[in-house]
Write a protein that holds these residues in place. Sequence first.
Motif, PDB file in Angstrom:
ATOM      1  N   GLU A  35      43.253  17.393 -46.603  1.00 27.48           N
ATOM      2  CA  GLU A  35      42.566  18.579 -47.117  1.00 27.48           C
ATOM      3  C   GLU A  35      41.199  18.259 -47.692  1.00 27.48           C
ATOM      4  O   GLU A  35      40.395  19.156 -47.940  1.00 27.48           O
ATOM      5  CB  GLU A  35      43.432  19.294 -48.151  1.00 27.48           C
ATOM      6  N   SER A  36      40.891  16.992 -47.910  1.00 26.18           N
ATOM      7  CA  SER A  36      39.564  16.578 -48.363  1.00 26.18           C
ATOM      8  C   SER A  36      39.225  15.259 -47.675  1.00 26.18           C
ATOM      9  O   SER A  36      40.080  14.623 -47.046  1.00 26.18           O
ATOM     10  CB  SER A  36      39.521  16.408 -49.886  1.00 26.18           C
ATOM     11  N   ALA A  37      37.957  14.859 -47.777  1.00 30.46           N
ATOM     12  CA  ALA A  37      37.482  13.588 -47.205  1.00 30.46           C
ATOM     13  C   ALA A  37      37.851  13.461 -45.726  1.00 30.46           C
ATOM     14  O   ALA A  37      38.284  12.403 -45.273  1.00 30.46           O
ATOM     15  CB  ALA A  37      38.024  12.399 -48.007  1.00 30.46           C
ATOM     16  N   PHE A  38      37.646  14.538 -44.956  1.00 29.33           N
ATOM     17  CA  PHE A  38      38.029  14.525 -43.541  1.00 29.33           C
ATOM     18  C   PHE A  38      36.843  14.612 -42.593  1.00 29.33           C
ATOM     19  O   PHE A  38      36.986  14.339 -41.399  1.00 29.33           O
ATOM     20  CB  PHE A  38      38.975  15.692 -43.240  1.00 29.33           C
ATOM     21  N   ARG A  39      35.666  14.962 -43.070  1.00 26.54           N
ATOM     22  CA  ARG A  39      34.525  15.170 -42.175  1.00 26.54           C
ATOM     23  C   ARG A  39      33.869  13.842 -41.826  1.00 26.54           C
ATOM     24  O   ARG A  39      33.466  13.085 -42.704  1.00 26.54           O
ATOM     25  CB  ARG A  39      33.485  16.091 -42.794  1.00 26.54           C
ATOM     26  N   ASN A  40      33.743  13.572 -40.515  1.00 29.88           N
ATOM     27  CA  ASN A  40      33.035  12.368 -40.075  1.00 29.88           C
ATOM     28  C   ASN A  40      31.534  12.613 -39.938  1.00 29.88           C
ATOM     29  O   ASN A  40      30.787  11.698 -39.625  1.00 29.88           O
ATOM     30  CB  ASN A  40      33.591  11.858 -38.750  1.00 29.88           C
ATOM     31  N   LYS A  41      31.120  13.845 -40.162  1.00 30.78           N
ATOM     32  CA  LYS A  41      29.714  14.200 -39.991  1.00 30.78           C
ATOM     33  C   LYS A  41      29.210  14.926 -41.234  1.00 30.78           C
ATOM     34  O   LYS A  41      29.892  15.773 -41.802  1.00 30.78           O
ATOM     35  CB  LYS A  41      29.519  15.086 -38.760  1.00 30.78           C
ATOM     36  N   ALA A  42      27.998  14.585 -41.638  1.00 36.12           N
ATOM     37  CA  ALA A  42      27.312  15.282 -42.729  1.00 36.12           C
ATOM     38  C   ALA A  42      26.017  15.863 -42.185  1.00 36.12           C
ATOM     39  O   ALA A  42      25.192  15.126 -41.642  1.00 36.12           O
ATOM     40  CB  ALA A  42      27.016  14.330 -43.889  1.00 36.12           C
ATOM     41  N   LYS A  43      25.865  17.180 -42.301  1.00 42.13           N
ATOM     42  CA  LYS A  43      24.633  17.863 -41.898  1.00 42.13           C
ATOM     43  C   LYS A  43      23.985  18.371 -43.167  1.00 42.13           C
ATOM     44  O   LYS A  43      24.416  19.365 -43.752  1.00 42.13           O
ATOM     45  CB  LYS A  43      24.934  19.013 -40.945  1.00 42.13           C
ATOM     46  N   LEU A  44      22.950  17.689 -43.630  1.00 45.64           N
ATOM     47  CA  LEU A  44      22.382  17.910 -44.954  1.00 45.64           C
ATOM     48  C   LEU A  44      20.990  18.529 -44.847  1.00 45.64           C
ATOM     49  O   LEU A  44      20.089  17.957 -44.225  1.00 45.64           O
ATOM     50  CB  LEU A  44      22.298  16.583 -45.717  1.00 45.64           C
ATOM     51  N   VAL A  45      20.816  19.688 -45.454  1.00 47.57           N
ATOM     52  CA  VAL A  45      19.496  20.295 -45.560  1.00 47.57           C
ATOM     53  C   VAL A  45      18.724  19.547 -46.642  1.00 47.57           C
ATOM     54  O   VAL A  45      19.240  19.306 -47.740  1.00 47.57           O
ATOM     55  CB  VAL A  45      19.584  21.785 -45.920  1.00 47.57           C
ATOM     56  N   VAL A  46      17.487  19.176 -46.338  1.00 44.85           N
ATOM     57  CA  VAL A  46      16.657  18.448 -47.295  1.00 44.85           C
ATOM     58  C   VAL A  46      15.772  19.436 -48.033  1.00 44.85           C
ATOM     59  O   VAL A  46      15.051  20.233 -47.415  1.00 44.85           O
ATOM     60  CB  VAL A  46      15.798  17.385 -46.594  1.00 44.85           C
ATOM     61  N   GLY A  47      15.849  19.417 -49.350  1.00 43.73           N
ATOM     62  CA  GLY A  47      15.016  20.287 -50.176  1.00 43.73           C
ATOM     63  C   GLY A  47      14.369  19.500 -51.298  1.00 43.73           C
ATOM     64  O   GLY A  47      14.268  18.270 -51.249  1.00 43.73           O
ATOM     65  N   GLY A  48      13.921  20.204 -52.330  1.00 42.20           N
ATOM     66  CA  GLY A  48      13.260  19.540 -53.451  1.00 42.20           C
ATOM     67  C   GLY A  48      11.827  19.184 -53.116  1.00 42.20           C
ATOM     68  O   GLY A  48      11.137  19.910 -52.403  1.00 42.20           O
ATOM     69  N   ARG A  49      11.408  18.034 -53.599  1.00 45.46           N
ATOM     70  CA  ARG A  49      10.037  17.581 -53.366  1.00 45.46           C
ATOM     71  C   ARG A  49      10.040  16.086 -53.091  1.00 45.46           C
ATOM     72  O   ARG A  49      11.035  15.395 -53.341  1.00 45.46           O
ATOM     73  CB  ARG A  49       9.155  17.885 -54.572  1.00 45.46           C
ATOM     74  N   ALA A  50       8.942  15.590 -52.568  1.00 44.97           N
ATOM     75  CA  ALA A  50       8.842  14.169 -52.264  1.00 44.97           C
ATOM     76  C   ALA A  50       9.077  13.356 -53.532  1.00 44.97           C
ATOM     77  O   ALA A  50       8.460  13.600 -54.573  1.00 44.97           O
ATOM     78  CB  ALA A  50       7.470  13.852 -51.671  1.00 44.97           C
ATOM     79  N   GLY A  51       9.980  12.400 -53.466  1.00 46.64           N
ATOM     80  CA  GLY A  51      10.330  11.590 -54.621  1.00 46.64           C
ATOM     81  C   GLY A  51      11.480  12.150 -55.427  1.00 46.64           C
ATOM     82  O   GLY A  51      12.012  11.456 -56.304  1.00 46.64           O
ATOM     83  N   ALA A  52      11.875  13.385 -55.165  1.00 48.64           N
ATOM     84  CA  ALA A  52      13.003  14.012 -55.874  1.00 48.64           C
ATOM     85  C   ALA A  52      13.681  14.998 -54.925  1.00 48.64           C
ATOM     86  O   ALA A  52      13.726  16.202 -55.173  1.00 48.64           O
ATOM     87  CB  ALA A  52      12.523  14.711 -57.143  1.00 48.64           C
ATOM     88  N   VAL A  53      14.231  14.468 -53.834  1.00 44.13           N
ATOM     89  CA  VAL A  53      14.809  15.332 -52.815  1.00 44.13           C
ATOM     90  C   VAL A  53      16.195  15.811 -53.231  1.00 44.13           C
ATOM     91  O   VAL A  53      16.885  15.193 -54.035  1.00 44.13           O
ATOM     92  CB  VAL A  53      14.900  14.616 -51.456  1.00 44.13           C
ATOM     93  N   THR A  54      16.589  16.938 -52.647  1.00 45.56           N
ATOM     94  CA  THR A  54      17.969  17.405 -52.715  1.00 45.56           C
ATOM     95  C   THR A  54      18.556  17.312 -51.315  1.00 45.56           C
ATOM     96  O   THR A  54      17.863  17.533 -50.326  1.00 45.56           O
ATOM     97  CB  THR A  54      18.060  18.852 -53.218  1.00 45.56           C
TER      98      THR A  54
END
Length: 403
Positions: free
Chosen positions: A53-72
């Motif tokens: 039910e958790s820790a099952f995804r082999n893929k992470a699709k991450l949107v990058v936000g924030g600013r240079a040097g302090a990304v989200t």
Amino acid sequence: MQCDYFDAGRCRSCALMGVPYAVQLAEKHERCQQALAAVAPDVTWLEPFASRESAFRNKAKLVVGGRAGAVTLGILDPQLGGVDLRACGLHEEPLQRLIPRLADVVDEIGLEPYDVAARRGELKHLILTLSPTGEVMLRLVLRSRKHLALLQSRLPRLLEHLSEVRVVSVNLQPEHKAVLEGSTEVVLTEQSMLEMPVNDVTLNLRPNSFFQTNTVVAAGLYRQARDWALEVRPDTVLDLYCGVGGFALHCATDGQGAPRRVLGVEVSPEAVLSAELSADRFWAASPRAVDLSFRTGDATDVSALEPTVLGDGTSMVVVNPPRRGIGADLAAWIERSGADHVTYSSCNVDSLARDLARMPSYVARQARLHDMFPQTTHHEVIVLLQRESLSLTEQPVYRGAQR
């Protein structure tokens, strides 16, 4: 599963968060049964294949936000600002350990996040894929080539800090629209493929090749298809929408009743190259000669599926289409093809029901839910169909589910 991000209202992507997993699984199973009741009234439903039910995804699709040097790294909020979800508990544990270090490396390099609201910046997404070997493919989706030289110069540093990463590529997506990636891929590392051992088959992923998000459940899905193929013993297997060859290679696996010929058809040339590499290694390890081949083509282009593609003996068609299903034209081709059996793997039970109604010559014998996506209502259902005209002596004895 408990999630601090969900509890704090920062992310609501997991619509079923907080619902006990046993209840989630039972409700998905019932939903699928109801959707197919009218078109498959006599189907035998096998025990659902459950996921962690958790820790099952082999893929992470991450949107990058924030600013240079302090990304989200995570998603965007309604105002199109970055929401950091680097500790998301859906990802397999090696990814959970890698993502915070990846964020630090992006900050150190100074890559400029893409600002969706302002339509400026460069780095849009980070896409990570984890192999059961522990190795990782990293893809950086950029708006332009502006940061390409910078990334090439910092590649040794990146690989030093992220020792799990074996394949690094840049995908160029210049358009301002909700599309994850573009058509241009630039591989930066010497290694360009990620090996994915699944059951006794090693698949090979190129950067823009599709693979199921849940490796453990994908392995169960492939085993189910192989079990059915070994039971019905087709002379020929035609795998449409074959991707990197998961179903085709499992159906060609050595064993009593393995087919003489397996052909995979896939629209993505990159996926076909991956499948062909896997086939080369399969041949090298296989003591039995199987005519195993792949070709590039649109599975729905029935004009390209010549009448002789299924051969003269018994045959099985395997389909694993996108959410829209196989559609009227391909369903009609299968209906008149003479194939003895069809294995249909679907991520949308509603389009599956529509397609089954378009193939009245087939009877659904067995079906099984494979829960690829816990915490959501998404599902994967695999169904074995048999041509109704088969005589009783030609009908196999279905032995049911195997884990």
